[in-house]
Scaffold this active site. Structure first.
Site, PDB file in Angstrom:
ATOM      1  N   ASP A  87       3.048  -7.499   6.164  1.00  0.00           N
ATOM      2  CA  ASP A  87       2.941  -8.147   4.983  1.00  0.00           C
ATOM      3  C   ASP A  87       3.112  -9.732   5.757  1.00  0.00           C
ATOM      4  O   ASP A  87       4.212 -10.210   6.376  1.00  0.00           O
ATOM      5  CB  ASP A  87       4.188  -7.980   4.084  1.00  0.00           C
ATOM      6  CG  ASP A  87       3.872  -8.175   2.497  1.00  0.00           C
ATOM      7  OD1 ASP A  87       2.710  -8.860   2.150  1.00  0.00           O
ATOM      8  OD2 ASP A  87       4.135  -7.385   1.501  1.00  0.00           O
ATOM      9  N   ASP A 144      -0.766 -11.542   1.392  1.00  0.00           N
ATOM     10  CA  ASP A 144      -0.618 -11.640   0.450  1.00  0.00           C
ATOM     11  C   ASP A 144      -0.913 -12.970  -0.389  1.00  0.00           C
ATOM     12  O   ASP A 144      -1.337 -13.653   0.109  1.00  0.00           O
ATOM     13  CB  ASP A 144       1.169 -12.643  -0.482  1.00  0.00           C
ATOM     14  CG  ASP A 144       1.604 -12.279  -0.792  1.00  0.00           C
ATOM     15  OD1 ASP A 144       1.947 -12.194  -1.693  1.00  0.00           O
ATOM     16  OD2 ASP A 144       1.875 -13.359  -1.139  1.00  0.00           O
ATOM     17  N   GLU A 183      -4.427  -8.755  -1.194  1.00  0.00           N
ATOM     18  CA  GLU A 183      -3.417  -8.763  -2.739  1.00  0.00           C
ATOM     19  C   GLU A 183      -4.477  -9.752  -3.282  1.00  0.00           C
ATOM     20  O   GLU A 183      -4.470 -11.083  -2.891  1.00  0.00           O
ATOM     21  CB  GLU A 183      -2.416  -8.883  -2.430  1.00  0.00           C
ATOM     22  CG  GLU A 183      -1.699  -9.114  -4.413  1.00  0.00           C
ATOM     23  CD  GLU A 183      -0.887 -10.058  -3.746  1.00  0.00           C
ATOM     24  OE1 GLU A 183       0.477  -9.114  -5.115  1.00  0.00           O
ATOM     25  OE2 GLU A 183      -0.247 -11.359  -2.981  1.00  0.00           O
ATOM     26  N   HIS A 212       6.626  -3.414  -5.589  1.00  0.00           N
ATOM     27  CA  HIS A 212       8.265  -4.536  -5.410  1.00  0.00           C
ATOM     28  C   HIS A 212       7.554  -4.763  -6.955  1.00  0.00           C
ATOM     29  O   HIS A 212       8.788  -5.278  -7.404  1.00  0.00           O
ATOM     30  CB  HIS A 212       7.815  -4.603  -5.262  1.00  0.00           C
ATOM     31  CG  HIS A 212       7.169  -5.667  -4.263  1.00  0.00           C
ATOM     32  ND1 HIS A 212       5.628  -5.163  -3.346  1.00  0.00           N
ATOM     33  CD2 HIS A 212       7.290  -7.021  -4.070  1.00  0.00           C
ATOM     34  CE1 HIS A 212       5.110  -6.693  -3.482  1.00  0.00           C
ATOM     35  NE2 HIS A 212       5.786  -7.651  -3.653  1.00  0.00           N
ATOM     36  N   ASP A 213       6.717  -5.128  -8.003  1.00  0.00           N
ATOM     37  CA  ASP A 213       6.529  -6.241  -8.939  1.00  0.00           C
ATOM     38  C   ASP A 213       6.406  -5.238 -10.213  1.00  0.00           C
ATOM     39  O   ASP A 213       6.236  -6.354 -11.188  1.00  0.00           O
ATOM     40  CB  ASP A 213       5.241  -7.503  -8.388  1.00  0.00           C
ATOM     41  CG  ASP A 213       5.736  -8.345  -7.325  1.00  0.00           C
ATOM     42  OD1 ASP A 213       7.131  -8.478  -7.713  1.00  0.00           O
ATOM     43  OD2 ASP A 213       4.698  -8.637  -6.812  1.00  0.00           O
TER      44      ASP A 213
END
Length: 565
Positions: free
Chosen positions: A98, A199, A255, A328-329
């Site tokens: 990430d 990200d 993302e 994770h969100d």
């Protein structure tokens, strides 16, 4: 057919804090991941993707980085990272990291140094503004609530933060910043990292005129998205990274909020030379009601088929795509999209069938392979996401929402549902840690866990193994043409995948009823049922010869069609 390792691999996302704790401090770590690499290899995983592991004060779960070239203290050391990477490579697996480069922590040396003087070279690494007559520069809001501007007493100016005030945005117009970012990426490439998930990457460009956004009825802050998302200069920055840092062997993922199947080519088009594919938000809120404590019936045609088939039917030159439901969100897949009560096993298997038989790279979120669920026994004090407490003040303490409804809403929507410890066995803390876990394990870990499912031939885990094996043995399930059947059917999702004479027919019942479908495109005279989540029925094949199908609740079937079928 442009074959690539990242197209044919099965990816697995690990929320490190919750996967496996090796030292008993209650927090998952890098050594814990190494302990479970053989489990992942046996599952069929080829690509491991971790949420941020860089050094961070953890204001936003590691997405606020204070040192790009070091490891978060709770997770281990650089030596641990090198060891993990070596063990991943030993098993012929790849590693995706990430990369958070839209912003840093306010504890990053660049920000700390830049605050000291206007002449300091790092001052311009961030976005500062004196404001208007002592007021904020404009009415932009932060994604995390409040203003996007924070006044710094020491500097005497405001700095921009689209996320937390402890996450100041970087100024990508600064050439020295871009050079330092590229050097940092090269640091990890030299260690052997195979790819990066970047990200909030489509926020790198901001409108430097800082215009006010239009304020809607009942809104405090203006609509600022169009001034900070998908601006033309973002493409210039990504092309520069692709040209100067990334090699053809690396996978580069972005993302990208506001990007769907209809416009992802802006970033992933083969001629763009920017990203290999993008993470989207298509499944993020499917099934949620108007209020957090409410759910709504899923619209199979518009919520699922429109989006999933939309990605499938793009032209090859528009680029590749990921296949996933959760991260994770979000919340747990089977709780949000299936039935985690009456048809837990059946619906979890059905949901696995779609992404693992479609074109793209499947990403399994840790625990989905055993059907981990939302925890509906959590009390307010069991949550760890700061937003759960902030919103409690806003809604419950202000009298807008009852305590009962608020807690029910957390059970449905809290991100902590997807961050509970991996359920390895039925022991205390689900086998995640010998200490006190940073967040409580789901109480159903005594029934839902890896150890138990490994011993059950018909478990969700073993279904995942079977369908992953099937995908790897048949390139038509990776690269094959996609053709949807019965688009207007409100309960059944069916399609074919075909490549070089090899053809599969896939059909699932997305709900708990027993629907029927009759379509001439289903007519198949010679085929083999190679995967299913129920027992076979004697009349299944005879009906299929007539183009008719009857499916049980959450039933999934995968047929291999013979050449003359």
């Amino acid at each position: 057919m442009n074959r690539r390792w990242w197209k044919e691999g099965i990816a697995y996302q690990i929320y490190v804090r919750s996967f496996k704790d090796s030292d008993g401090d209650g927090i998952g770590d890098i050594k814990g991941i190494v302990e479970k690499l053989d489990y992942l290899k046996d599952l069929g995983v080829d690509i491991i993707y971790l949420n941020p592991i860089n050094k961070s004060p953890n204001d936003d779960n590691g997405y606020d980085i204070s040192d790009f070239e070091d490891i978060m203290d709770e997770f281990g050391t650089l030596e641990d990272f090198d060891y993990m990477l070596k063990e991943i490579q030993k098993r012929d697996m790849k590693f995706v990291m990430d990369l958070v480069i839209n912003h840093t922590s306010d504890e990053h040396p660049w920000f700390v140094e830049g605050r000291k003087s206007a002449e300091n070279k790092y001052r311009d690494y961030y976005i500062w503004n004196k404001g208007k007559d002592g007021q904020v520069p404009n009415n932009w809001g932060s994604f995390f609530g409040g203003s996007a501007w924070e006044y710094d007493e020491e500097v005497g100016e405001y700095y921009l933060h689209l996320f937390s005030k402890k996450q100041p945005d970087l100024n990508w117009k600064n050439e020295n910043l871009r050079k330092d970012i590229k050097d940092m990426i090269q640091f990890w490439i030299d260690k052997g990292v195979n790819g990066f998930r970047m990200d909030a990457i489509n926020h790198l460009g901001k409108d430097a005129n800082f215009p006010d956004g239009e304020v809607g009825e009942g809104q405090v802050y203006g609509d600022f998205i169009k001034y900070v998302q998908n601006l033309p200069e973002v493409h210039d920055y990504l092309k520069e990274l692709k040209r100067d840092v990334f090699e053809d062997e690396h996978v580069v993922i972005g993302e990208t909020g506001g990007i769907g199947y209809h416009n992802a080519y802006l970033y992933t088009g083969v001629d763009k030379k920017e990203l290999d594919f993008t993470f989207h938000f298509d499944m993020h809120s499917v099934g949620r009601g108007k209020e957090a404590w409410e759910t709504t019936k899923i619209d199979l045609i518009n919520d699922i088929k429109k989006n999933m088939s939309g990605w499938q039917m793009r032209e090859d030159n528009e680029g590749w795509c990921p296949l996933f439901y959760s991260n994770h969100d979000t919340t747990r897949t089977v709780s949000r999209l299936g039935d985690d009560k009456d048809y837990h096993v059946e619906s979890a298997k059905m949901l696995a069938t779609l992404p693992l038989t479609q074109k793209g790279t499947p990403f399994i979120y840790y625990g989905d392979e055993i059907g981990m669920t939302n925890d509906r026994t959590f009390k307010l004090e069991d949550y760890r996401d700061i937003s759960a407490f902030n919103r409690h003040k806003d809604f419950v303490q202000s009298g807008l929402v009852t305590e009962e409804n608020y807690l029910k809403g957390l059970h449905n929507t809290s991100r902590d549902n997807s961050r509970t410890p991996m359920q390895w066995d039925d022991s205390k803390n689900a086998g995640f840690t010998t200490g006190k876990a940073w967040i409580k394990a789901n109480e159903n870990h005594k029934e839902i866990n890896v150890e138990k499912q490994l011993q059950d031939e018909n478990s969700i885990l073993n279904y995942y193994k079977k369908i992953i094996k099937l995908r790897k043995e048949n390139l038509s399930l990776v690269y094959g043409d996609f053709k949807e059947i019965g688009r207007d059917h409100e309960e059944i999702y069916s399609y074919t995948r075909e490549l070089d004479g090899e053809k599969f027919l896939i059909m699932v019942n997305f709900f708990g009823g027993e629907p029927k479908i009759e379509d001439k495109e289903l007519v198949t005279n010679d085929c083999e049922l190679v995967l299913w989540n129920y027992e076979k029925r004697e009349n299944d094949f005879s009906l299929l010869k007539e183009g008719k199908v009857e499916l049980r609740p959450y039933e999934a079937r995968v047929y291999k069609v013979k050449a003359n079928g």
